[in-house]
Design a protein around this motif. Structure first.
Motif, PDB file in Angstrom:
ATOM      1  N   LYS A  18       9.592  45.211 -26.993  1.00 56.37           N
ATOM      2  CA  LYS A  18      10.586  44.196 -26.906  1.00 56.37           C
ATOM      3  C   LYS A  18      10.665  43.393 -28.038  1.00 56.37           C
ATOM      4  O   LYS A  18      11.488  42.592 -28.481  1.00 56.37           O
ATOM      5  N   GLU A  19       9.564  42.769 -28.456  1.00 56.19           N
ATOM      6  CA  GLU A  19       9.299  42.053 -29.517  1.00 56.19           C
ATOM      7  C   GLU A  19       9.586  42.454 -30.931  1.00 56.19           C
ATOM      8  O   GLU A  19      10.283  42.005 -31.706  1.00 56.19           O
ATOM      9  N   ASN A  20       9.627  43.937 -31.075  1.00 56.57           N
ATOM     10  CA  ASN A  20      10.001  44.475 -32.401  1.00 56.57           C
ATOM     11  C   ASN A  20      11.471  44.682 -32.402  1.00 56.57           C
ATOM     12  O   ASN A  20      11.967  45.098 -33.658  1.00 56.57           O
ATOM     13  N   PHE A  21      12.279  44.496 -31.494  1.00 61.66           N
ATOM     14  CA  PHE A  21      13.809  44.539 -31.414  1.00 61.66           C
ATOM     15  C   PHE A  21      14.178  43.120 -32.258  1.00 61.66           C
ATOM     16  O   PHE A  21      15.426  43.165 -32.802  1.00 61.66           O
ATOM     17  N   LYS A  22      13.423  42.238 -32.628  1.00 61.90           N
ATOM     18  CA  LYS A  22      13.514  41.049 -33.410  1.00 61.90           C
ATOM     19  C   LYS A  22      14.242  41.837 -34.835  1.00 61.90           C
ATOM     20  O   LYS A  22      15.003  41.131 -35.667  1.00 61.90           O
ATOM     21  N   LEU A  23      13.605  42.869 -35.281  1.00 57.68           N
ATOM     22  CA  LEU A  23      13.632  43.514 -36.519  1.00 57.68           C
ATOM     23  C   LEU A  23      15.368  44.215 -36.594  1.00 57.68           C
ATOM     24  O   LEU A  23      15.954  43.946 -37.468  1.00 57.68           O
ATOM     25  N   ILE A  24      15.787  44.851 -35.468  1.00 57.70           N
ATOM     26  CA  ILE A  24      16.954  45.225 -35.425  1.00 57.70           C
ATOM     27  C   ILE A  24      17.886  44.096 -35.244  1.00 57.70           C
ATOM     28  O   ILE A  24      19.096  44.125 -35.997  1.00 57.70           O
ATOM     29  N   ARG A  25      17.677  43.080 -34.490  1.00 62.80           N
ATOM     30  CA  ARG A  25      18.474  41.779 -34.400  1.00 62.80           C
ATOM     31  C   ARG A  25      18.688  41.219 -35.985  1.00 62.80           C
ATOM     32  O   ARG A  25      19.713  41.056 -36.240  1.00 62.80           O
ATOM     33  N   GLU A  26      17.566  41.115 -36.698  1.00 58.65           N
ATOM     34  CA  GLU A  26      17.506  40.315 -38.119  1.00 58.65           C
ATOM     35  C   GLU A  26      18.363  41.277 -38.777  1.00 58.65           C
ATOM     36  O   GLU A  26      19.316  40.767 -39.499  1.00 58.65           O
ATOM     37  N   LEU A  27      18.619  42.337 -38.964  1.00 59.21           N
ATOM     38  CA  LEU A  27      19.187  43.441 -39.764  1.00 59.21           C
ATOM     39  C   LEU A  27      20.550  43.527 -39.392  1.00 59.21           C
ATOM     40  O   LEU A  27      21.488  43.420 -40.442  1.00 59.21           O
ATOM     41  N   ALA A  28      20.898  43.478 -38.162  1.00 59.57           N
ATOM     42  CA  ALA A  28      22.309  43.436 -37.615  1.00 59.57           C
ATOM     43  C   ALA A  28      22.833  41.845 -37.991  1.00 59.57           C
ATOM     44  O   ALA A  28      24.142  41.838 -38.629  1.00 59.57           O
ATOM     45  N   GLU A  29      22.189  40.939 -37.998  1.00 59.64           N
ATOM     46  CA  GLU A  29      22.646  39.649 -38.332  1.00 59.64           C
ATOM     47  C   GLU A  29      22.941  39.447 -39.945  1.00 59.64           C
ATOM     48  O   GLU A  29      23.876  38.873 -40.341  1.00 59.64           O
ATOM     49  N   VAL A  30      22.058  40.129 -40.744  1.00 58.21           N
ATOM     50  CA  VAL A  30      22.136  40.177 -42.204  1.00 58.21           C
ATOM     51  C   VAL A  30      23.559  40.741 -42.605  1.00 58.21           C
ATOM     52  O   VAL A  30      24.284  40.297 -43.398  1.00 58.21           O
ATOM     53  N   LEU A  31      23.623  42.074 -41.706  1.00 59.69           N
ATOM     54  CA  LEU A  31      25.006  42.795 -42.266  1.00 59.69           C
ATOM     55  C   LEU A  31      26.119  42.358 -41.322  1.00 59.69           C
ATOM     56  O   LEU A  31      27.278  42.760 -41.702  1.00 59.69           O
ATOM     57  N   GLY A  32      25.807  41.349 -40.478  1.00 58.50           N
ATOM     58  CA  GLY A  32      27.330  40.837 -39.714  1.00 58.50           C
ATOM     59  C   GLY A  32      27.830  41.807 -38.849  1.00 58.50           C
ATOM     60  O   GLY A  32      28.860  41.792 -38.516  1.00 58.50           O
ATOM     61  N   GLY A  33      26.804  42.495 -38.051  1.00 58.09           N
ATOM     62  CA  GLY A  33      27.191  43.504 -37.222  1.00 58.09           C
ATOM     63  C   GLY A  33      26.369  43.204 -35.629  1.00 58.09           C
ATOM     64  O   GLY A  33      26.202  42.022 -35.592  1.00 58.09           O
TER      65      GLY A  33
END
Length: 340
Positions: free
Chosen positions: A234-249
């Motif tokens: 669950k903690e590693n999902f912060k990478l997924i969230r960060e990439l989505a945020e950078v891309l505006g997705g």
């Protein structure tokens, strides 16, 4: 002389004059099936405040709308709907009847199938018209509805055919059928259906409606970054969230990640989640089961990141990155931030 086929019917869900997207998707699919059979596309519309829906249904391809308007028809009660639709089925004898795989559709369709002694296939992902050769009973059928859906936990795609009396009935999940652009030059006709309800038919009353906006809109997202069980925690999902945020997705997920409790079900992509068609879909640590691929394979561009070079997700990916997402994703985030 062959018996004339009945028309293709779509049960329309609406509330307050707004038609559900899944109903419009089914109208578009129904028009395709009807054209193949040489019959009409028709809609069954029940409830209140319905006049505003008619032109929309014509624009998407309905040639006839059976309109049963009654203020006593509560939008969340099923029994009155079943009675009215069953009377219409007996009178007009449709060939195919399409329902959304929604809470209401899943309640209503089995009741009608049971009453009519007809077949019902749930959660279809595709529908086609084709001939069927029943080798067991040594019979051949023409122009039958091929009802396609995942089976055995998503390990195979099954094609189901009803060989008994019409109507052939299916429920279809939202988003799996493409919605065509409306053509408001199309015209249709309305058949007003008298609704005679007893007090027993309207015993259920809606006392209060509580609405809550979804925190994530995967269906409307143009960019989705999705994580699977390969994310690790669950903690590693912060990478997924960060990439989505950078891309505006938006953030998506596979069923395995949701079942592990790493992210809410609202983020789930696939046969048991949401079907999406974004401009860009980045799959991180997702092996790519057939259920997941069914929900995202129509994305315009797919980037897949996985340590397994033989992962099924690579079969639908436009760009395949064989590597550890914990190394690849941070580099992508850094690159996109620098570009921004």
């Amino acid at each position: 002389m062959a018996e004339k086929l009945g028309n293709v019917w779509v049960f329309i869900e609406q509330e307050g004059g707004k038609i559900a997207d899944v109903s419009l998707e089914l109208v578009c699919k129904g028009r395709e099936l009807a054209a193949r059979l040489g019959v009409k596309t028709e809609a069954v519309l029940l409830g209140d405040q319905l006049e505003g829906c008619l032109n929309t249904l014509y624009a998407y391809g309905c040639e006839t709308v059976f309109l049963a308007e009654n203020k006593r028809l509560e939008p969340f009660t099923v029994l009155p709907y079943a009675k009215v639709i069953m009377d219409l089925i007996r009178k007009h004898k449709p060939n195919i009847l399409l329902f959304g795989a929604t809470m209401k559709g899943r309640e209503l369709a089995p009741r009608l199938a049971s009453e009519k002694l007809a077949g019902l296939t749930a959660d279809c992902t595709d529908l086609k018209i084709d001939d069927f050769d029943d080798k067991v009973n040594k019979k051949s059928y023409t122009d039958k509805l091929m009802q396609i859906r995942p089976a055995f936990g998503g390990n195979i795609i099954a094609t189901i055919v009803n060989t008994w009396d019409d109507p052939q009935m299916v429920t279809v999940r939202e988003g799996v059928m493409k919605m065509d652009a409306p053509d408001f030059s199309r015209k249709g006709k309305v058949v007003r259906v008298p609704v005679e309800l007893s007090d027993v038919d309207t015993v259920v009353k809606v006392l209060e409606r509580v609405r809550a906006d979804k925190e994530v809109d995967l269906k409307g997202a143009q960019i989705i970054v999705a994580g699977g069980y390969g994310v690790g925690s669950k903690e590693n999902f912060k990478l997924i969230r960060e990439l989505a945020e950078v891309l505006g997705g938006e953030v998506g997920a596979s069923r395995a990640a949701v079942d592990a409790g790493w992210i809410d079900h609202d983020h789930q992509v696939g046969q048991t989640g949401v079907t999406v068609r974004p401009r860009l879909y980045i799959a991180c640590g997702i092996s790519g089961s057939i259920q997941h691929r069914a929900g995202m394979s129509d994305s315009k561009k797919i980037i897949a990141i996985n340590t397994d070079p033989d992962a099924p997700i690579f079969s639908v990916a436009h760009y395949a990155i064989v590597g550890d997402l914990n190394e690849v994703v941070p580099k992508m985030i850094k690159a996109f931030k620098a570009k921004a």
